[in-house]
Scaffold this motif. Structure first.
Motif, PDB file in Angstrom:
ATOM      1  N   LEU B  38       0.736  -0.995   0.123  1.00  0.00           N
ATOM      2  CA  LEU B  38       0.120   0.084  -0.037  1.00  0.00           C
ATOM      3  C   LEU B  38       0.698   1.347  -0.180  1.00  0.00           C
ATOM      4  CD1 LEU B  38      -0.101   1.427   3.037  1.00  0.00           C
ATOM      5  CD2 LEU B  38      -1.484  -0.530   3.643  1.00  0.00           C
ATOM      6  N   SER B  39       0.444   2.311  -0.408  1.00  0.00           N
ATOM      7  CA  SER B  39       0.758   3.523  -0.343  1.00  0.00           C
ATOM      8  C   SER B  39       0.242   4.413   0.628  1.00  0.00           C
ATOM      9  CB  SER B  39       1.631   4.128  -1.512  1.00  0.00           C
ATOM     10  OG  SER B  39       0.439   4.444  -2.518  1.00  0.00           O
ATOM     11  N   VAL B  40       0.803   5.316   1.273  1.00  0.00           N
ATOM     12  CA  VAL B  40      -0.244   6.283   1.897  1.00  0.00           C
ATOM     13  C   VAL B  40      -0.161   7.600   1.155  1.00  0.00           C
ATOM     14  CG1 VAL B  40      -0.284   7.648   4.265  1.00  0.00           C
ATOM     15  CG2 VAL B  40       0.730   5.435   4.178  1.00  0.00           C
ATOM     16  N   VAL B  41      -1.398   7.845   0.682  1.00  0.00           N
ATOM     17  CA  VAL B  41      -1.625   9.082   0.152  1.00  0.00           C
ATOM     18  C   VAL B  41      -1.781  10.407   0.899  1.00  0.00           C
ATOM     19  CG1 VAL B  41      -3.128  10.234  -1.673  1.00  0.00           C
ATOM     20  CG2 VAL B  41      -2.683   7.474  -1.771  1.00  0.00           C
ATOM     21  N   LYS B  42      -2.435  10.488   1.907  1.00  0.00           N
ATOM     22  CA  LYS B  42      -2.780  11.481   2.831  1.00  0.00           C
ATOM     23  C   LYS B  42      -2.921  10.914   4.311  1.00  0.00           C
ATOM     24  CE  LYS B  42      -4.207  15.660   2.258  1.00  0.00           C
ATOM     25  NZ  LYS B  42      -3.425  16.725   1.359  1.00  0.00           N
ATOM     26  N   ASN B  43      -2.350  11.737   5.253  1.00  0.00           N
ATOM     27  CA  ASN B  43      -2.142  11.227   6.503  1.00  0.00           C
ATOM     28  C   ASN B  43      -2.273  12.682   7.507  1.00  0.00           C
ATOM     29  OD1 ASN B  43      -2.009  10.059   9.212  1.00  0.00           O
ATOM     30  ND2 ASN B  43      -0.095   9.275   8.434  1.00  0.00           N
ATOM     31  N   ASP B  44      -3.375  13.237   7.624  1.00  0.00           N
ATOM     32  CA  ASP B  44      -3.462  14.453   8.246  1.00  0.00           C
ATOM     33  C   ASP B  44      -4.288  14.024   9.700  1.00  0.00           C
ATOM     34  OD1 ASP B  44      -2.520  16.204   6.603  1.00  0.00           O
ATOM     35  OD2 ASP B  44      -4.466  16.302   5.360  1.00  0.00           O
ATOM     36  N   LYS B  45      -3.971  14.788  10.902  1.00  0.00           N
ATOM     37  CA  LYS B  45      -4.594  14.575  11.777  1.00  0.00           C
ATOM     38  C   LYS B  45      -6.269  14.912  11.724  1.00  0.00           C
ATOM     39  CE  LYS B  45      -1.250  15.871  15.246  1.00  0.00           C
ATOM     40  NZ  LYS B  45      -0.817  17.120  15.634  1.00  0.00           N
ATOM     41  N   ASN B  46      -7.067  14.250  12.559  1.00  0.00           N
ATOM     42  CA  ASN B  46      -8.479  14.508  12.492  1.00  0.00           C
ATOM     43  C   ASN B  46      -9.206  14.157  11.247  1.00  0.00           C
ATOM     44  OD1 ASN B  46      -8.338  15.631  15.236  1.00  0.00           O
ATOM     45  ND2 ASN B  46      -7.797  17.698  14.362  1.00  0.00           N
ATOM     46  N   ARG B  47      -8.471  13.410  10.301  1.00  0.00           N
ATOM     47  CA  ARG B  47      -9.040  13.045   9.098  1.00  0.00           C
ATOM     48  C   ARG B  47      -8.676  11.539   8.927  1.00  0.00           C
ATOM     49  NH1 ARG B  47      -9.884  17.240   5.624  1.00  0.00           N
ATOM     50  NH2 ARG B  47     -11.120  18.731   6.544  1.00  0.00           N
ATOM     51  N   PRO B  48      -9.815  10.687   8.465  1.00  0.00           N
ATOM     52  CA  PRO B  48      -9.229   9.349   7.891  1.00  0.00           C
ATOM     53  C   PRO B  48      -8.024   9.446   7.299  1.00  0.00           C
ATOM     54  CG  PRO B  48     -11.464   9.844   7.625  1.00  0.00           C
ATOM     55  CD  PRO B  48     -10.970  11.038   7.845  1.00  0.00           C
ATOM     56  N   ILE B  49      -7.079   8.513   7.181  1.00  0.00           N
ATOM     57  CA  ILE B  49      -5.879   8.213   6.452  1.00  0.00           C
ATOM     58  C   ILE B  49      -6.435   7.645   5.275  1.00  0.00           C
ATOM     59  CG2 ILE B  49      -3.793   6.958   6.080  1.00  0.00           C
ATOM     60  CD1 ILE B  49      -3.710   6.518   9.309  1.00  0.00           C
ATOM     61  N   LEU B  50      -5.541   8.120   4.278  1.00  0.00           N
ATOM     62  CA  LEU B  50      -6.140   7.812   2.849  1.00  0.00           C
ATOM     63  C   LEU B  50      -4.860   7.047   2.318  1.00  0.00           C
ATOM     64  CD1 LEU B  50      -7.293  10.591   0.403  1.00  0.00           C
ATOM     65  CD2 LEU B  50      -8.613   8.712   1.280  1.00  0.00           C
ATOM     66  N   VAL B  51      -5.154   5.682   1.951  1.00  0.00           N
ATOM     67  CA  VAL B  51      -4.006   4.695   1.349  1.00  0.00           C
ATOM     68  C   VAL B  51      -4.470   4.245   0.104  1.00  0.00           C
ATOM     69  CG1 VAL B  51      -3.197   4.110   3.633  1.00  0.00           C
ATOM     70  CG2 VAL B  51      -5.002   2.654   2.536  1.00  0.00           C
ATOM     71  N   TYR B  52      -3.725   4.050  -0.661  1.00  0.00           N
ATOM     72  CA  TYR B  52      -3.957   3.302  -2.071  1.00  0.00           C
ATOM     73  C   TYR B  52      -3.520   2.274  -2.105  1.00  0.00           C
ATOM     74  CZ  TYR B  52      -4.750   3.114  -6.891  1.00  0.00           C
ATOM     75  OH  TYR B  52      -5.230   2.830  -8.169  1.00  0.00           O
ATOM     76  N   SER B  53      -4.149   1.335  -2.277  1.00  0.00           N
ATOM     77  CA  SER B  53      -3.984  -0.420  -2.270  1.00  0.00           C
ATOM     78  C   SER B  53      -4.852  -1.155  -3.065  1.00  0.00           C
ATOM     79  CB  SER B  53      -4.038  -0.961  -1.069  1.00  0.00           C
ATOM     80  OG  SER B  53      -3.885  -2.360  -1.075  1.00  0.00           O
ATOM     81  N   ARG B  54      -4.186  -2.230  -4.064  1.00  0.00           N
ATOM     82  CA  ARG B  54      -5.215  -3.195  -4.870  1.00  0.00           C
ATOM     83  C   ARG B  54      -6.106  -2.114  -5.529  1.00  0.00           C
ATOM     84  NH1 ARG B  54      -4.493  -8.451  -3.078  1.00  0.00           N
ATOM     85  NH2 ARG B  54      -4.134  -8.829  -0.877  1.00  0.00           N
ATOM     86  N   ASP B  55      -5.488  -1.492  -6.419  1.00  0.00           N
ATOM     87  CA  ASP B  55      -6.362  -0.632  -7.296  1.00  0.00           C
ATOM     88  C   ASP B  55      -7.525   0.462  -6.486  1.00  0.00           C
ATOM     89  OD1 ASP B  55      -5.498  -1.684  -9.591  1.00  0.00           O
ATOM     90  OD2 ASP B  55      -7.249  -2.729 -10.265  1.00  0.00           O
ATOM     91  N   THR B  56      -7.328   0.662  -5.496  1.00  0.00           N
ATOM     92  CA  THR B  56      -8.134   1.236  -4.836  1.00  0.00           C
ATOM     93  C   THR B  56      -7.751   2.419  -3.566  1.00  0.00           C
ATOM     94  OG1 THR B  56      -9.541  -0.749  -4.860  1.00  0.00           O
ATOM     95  CG2 THR B  56     -10.362   1.171  -3.547  1.00  0.00           C
ATOM     96  N   MET B  57      -8.470   3.538  -3.862  1.00  0.00           N
ATOM     97  CA  MET B  57      -8.150   4.602  -2.764  1.00  0.00           C
ATOM     98  C   MET B  57      -9.045   4.315  -1.756  1.00  0.00           C
ATOM     99  SD  MET B  57      -6.266   7.460  -2.550  1.00  0.00           S
ATOM    100  CE  MET B  57      -6.192   7.960  -4.271  1.00  0.00           C
ATOM    101  N   ILE B  58      -8.582   4.039  -0.329  1.00  0.00           N
ATOM    102  CA  ILE B  58      -9.181   3.615   0.684  1.00  0.00           C
ATOM    103  C   ILE B  58      -9.229   4.668   1.934  1.00  0.00           C
ATOM    104  CG2 ILE B  58      -9.441   1.595   2.421  1.00  0.00           C
ATOM    105  CD1 ILE B  58      -8.119  -0.080   0.449  1.00  0.00           C
TER     106      ILE B  58
END
Lengths: 672, 75
Positions: B38-58
């Motif tokens: 997976l790769s971490v796309v966004k990691n800001d406090k007070n927000r869900p973390i955004l990761v990209y994995s298996r074709d999908t932004m999660i």
């Protein structure tokens, strides 16, 4: 037994089940709830090649493990044998992840076929999918299409017919091979006889037992000897079964896809729009701005429909005059003009707004913007037991509660939808905002700002408390967990399909709303009409009789009548007060005001002479937090299709409005 | 290390999952299984973390993903 073929739609949320379901059934659908469950049940039917099909849209869930009502319902439906064929949906633009449902289905012996939706986006992303190769590996028909494009449905019907005729079953042998390398699986499988649950193979049951599936384990405990079940327990407790089988499932998916799909190496960075939505500081303002823009855009299609409603309403006076001139009895004239024409005109105006909101926010949902809204407001809304999307109905309700109610359609979970609507009622709507500042200015001059701030604070408290009270019965523990959700890629909306769907929905809403509104209006009319010349109507008698009680809430009988009238429509409240204090005939005053007959010119003096400041404050709170209007009530019923919950919400709001009035009155008495 | 400790734009492989049945089932169903990249796309406090994995932004709620252990992949 009918000779209809029953299709069940199975897929993860966002796989496009609703789009397919709506396109197939058109308006031949029925939405209700699964018996005793807070889960929506959607059924419909269609005909193709002179064959009739019934179609059940199974509740959206991420897997078939029994973690929530949605999943248990889905599994039981498949086990019951009610479905002749299951259509499994996956998102072809996110194939790896979304084939999980197919992998979880493997081992179930009900015939099925696979629909790879969002073909257009997969293509844009540079994916080439070899459908034939997938069919060879899976041994079931596979269709690749975009569900929002009805022109592509030919291949769907072909696959459907093939699956039904040949009873095509998913080949799960390779997955079972993968399972058999997992610790504990072989021993478990050997212990499980075939047919413990109909339509589920022992290999499927063994894998679910390994995954600690509570329903499967309970079933095994009932059918096995205590010794055997102890062994099952020991095996599953020794491993992290769901992690193992999950790994096996994805390995199987990789194997299926290898050679059948080739895709370019993808760029994982966020697009421009997503960089704004996911921005630390800009995200929330951007979402609120988007929703407000949506709200404004909703008025564009709404205005013509609202105009028709207004024109219809203006027929009231000429029709009444015409009827009087031909000597029709007063009862008939009053019933026709004050109830039928009046409520139809009112409904038409509201419906224009509903049409606009459903269309615009339906489009935002289809594009994928609502998923971003969900992301941005996840933390905030989770405190109320809701998902981030609920912020939209709340904002729309500042304009019109009925619009907010219609907007709540984008929330897939029924319990959360009902809770969202229940909270949206606390948001003062446009009609309240047209009355409250004016009344406040008359009584409190510049204090109007204090009153408005007090109202907004009360609103937030109200929502918080209401969420606590209603949340328990509506939002199950499994939905209280935080967000684990995919952000779908942006889609181009297909206006045609959306437009047809929204038109259909608006027609449905109209029929349902007309019934409820007419019913309520007739009751009001019966209560407020003087059937015997010179005698006072029932409502008047009740109002004056219970005045000692309403005084406690800070309301004279005139104010209390206006409060009652405000549950039909808040716009009329001022008119009713004016008319009553002017000493007009009760029924006449009531209808004239409700029909938007206007506010008495001497309203200021009338109010100043008859109403004290604490009373005014009580009245302001009472009408602001009373139920929004009878049309909102009806559309709530239409949206949540539960008379029980609609009634609960309505009664709750009436009671709370009176309590708030009482508090405001007594606070007022302390001040002045 | 925990997923939330990863910085933005870093890549990692899921090494272990821990949590109740519901969490394990849900997180596997969205594709985050041990061994998955997976790769971490966004990691800001007070927000869900955004990761990209298996074709999908999660999008993952921060509290929910405390049960995801990862090993960073150094480039």
């Amino acid at each position: 037994m009918s000779n209809k073929t029953t299709i069940a739609l199975l897929g993860q949320p966002n796989a496009g089940k609703s789009t397919l379901f709506n396109a197939l059934t058109g308006m031949n659908q029925h939405v209700g709830n699964w018996p005793g469950k807070t889960v929506e049940k959607k059924e419909g039917s269609f005909t193709h090649n002179k064959k009739e099909y019934a179609i059940a849209d199974l509740p959206g869930s991420y897997s078939l493990t029994a973690n929530s009502d949605e999943e248990v319902i889905t599994r039981d439906f498949i086990a019951s044998g009610n479905a002749d064929v299951v259509c499994i949906l996956a998102d072809s633009s996110q194939l790896e992840r979304s084939l999980f449902m197919l992998a979880d289905y493997a081992g179930i012996t009900v015939p099925c076929f696979l629909l790879l939706n969002m073909a257009d986006i997969a293509k844009e992303k540079g994916k080439n999918i070899d459908v034939k190769a997938l069919e060879d590996k899976l041994k079931i028909p596979v269709v690749l299409l975009s569900a929002n494009n009805k022109k592509e449905y030919k291949s769907f019907y072909e696959a459907l017919e093939k699956a039904v005729t040949n009873k095509t079953c998913l080949d799960s042998s390779r997955l079972e091979d993968a399972y058999s390398n997992l610790e504990g699986y072989n021993e478990l499988k050997a212990m499980i006889p075939e047919g413990v649950i109909s339509n589920y193979s022992s290999s499927w049951i063994a894998s679910k037992a390994l995954e600690n599936d509570s329903v499967v384990l309970a079933k095994l405990e009932n059918t096995m000897s205590a010794d055997d079940y102890k062994k099952v327990d020991d095996i599953r407790n020794a491993v992290q079964g769901a992690v193992l089988t999950g790994g096996a499932k994805f390995a199987w998916i990789d194997e299926i896809l290898s050679g059948a799909v080739d895709s370019k190496k993808e760029n994982v960075s966020l697009g421009k729009l997503d960089r704004i939505y996911t921005h630390k500081f800009l995200g929330k303002p951007a979402v609120i701005l988007t929703i407000l823009l949506g709200l404004i855009m909703s008025f564009i299609p709404a205005i013509p429909i609202m105009g028709v409603g207004m024109a219809f309403g203006s027929l009231r006076v000429p029709v009444a005059e015409a009827l009087t001139s031909i000597g029709a009895p007063d009862v008939i004239i009053s019933l026709l003009c004050n109830v039928v024409i009046q409520s139809l005109a009112f409904i038409c105006q509201m419906l224009g707004f509903v049409f606009g909101v459903t269309l615009i926010f339906g489009m935002l949902e289809e594009i994928g913007i609502m998923a971003r809204v969900s992301y941005v407001f996840d933390n905030t809304m989770a405190k109320l037991g809701l998902q981030g999307k609920s912020v939209m109905p709340f904002l729309v309700s500042f304009g019109c509660t009925m619009g907010g109610t219609a907007g709540s359609r984008v929330i897939e979970n029924w319990g959360q939808k009902v809770l969202t609507i229940a909270l949206a009622w606390a948001v003062p709507c446009g009609a309240a905002w047209s009355v409250v500042p004016m009344l406040s200015t008359i009584f409190f001059g510049n204090g109007v700002f204090v009153v408005i701030v007090a109202i907004l604070i009360t609103m937030l408290l109200h929502m918080w408390i209401t969420a606590k009270i209603f949340g328990r019965g509506l939002v199950n523990a499994e939905n209280k967990y935080g967000m684990i959700m995919e952000l779908p890629p942006y889609h181009k909306p297909k206006w045609g399909a959306l437009f047809r769907y929204v038109l259909g929905r608006t027609k449905d809403t109209f029929l349902r709303v007309v019934t409820v509104v007419m019913l309520v209006c007739v009751v009001f009319w019966l209560l407020s009409y003087s059937f015997v010349e010179g005698s006072e109507p029932i409502l008047f008698r009740i109002g004056t009789a219970i005045e000692p009680v309403t005084k406690f809430f800070g309301m004279s009988w005139e104010l209390f009548m206006a409060f009652i009238a405000s549950s039909v429509g808040k716009e009329g409240a001022l008119g009713v007060i004016g008319a009553l204090y002017n000493g007009q005939n009760f029924s006449g005053a009531f209808y004239e005001a409700m029909g938007g007959g206007g506010v008495a010119e001497n309203l200021n003096e009338l109010l100043a002479a008859n109403v004290s400041k604490p009373q005014a404050l009580a009245f302001i709170f009472a009408i602001t937090f009373n139920m929004p209007c009878v049309v909102a009530l009806a559309s709530t019923y239409q949206e949540i299709h539960s008379a029980k919950w609609t009634a609960k919400i309505a009664i709750y709001y009436t009671v709370v409005a009176l309590i708030l009035a009482m508090i405001a009155y007594h606070v007022g008495l302390l001040i002045w | 290390m925990r997923l939330a400790e990863l910085n933005e734009n870093k890549e990692a492989v899921v090494s272990a999952l821990s949590g109740d049945n519901r969490f394990i089932s849900r997180i596997t169903s969205i594709g985050l299984t041990p061994g998955c990249k997976l790769s971490v796309v966004k990691n800001d406090k007070n927000r869900p973390i955004l990761v990209y994995s298996r074709d999908t932004m999660i999008a993952l709620n921060r509290k929910e993903c405390e049960g995801i252990e990862v090993t960073e992949v150094k480039e």
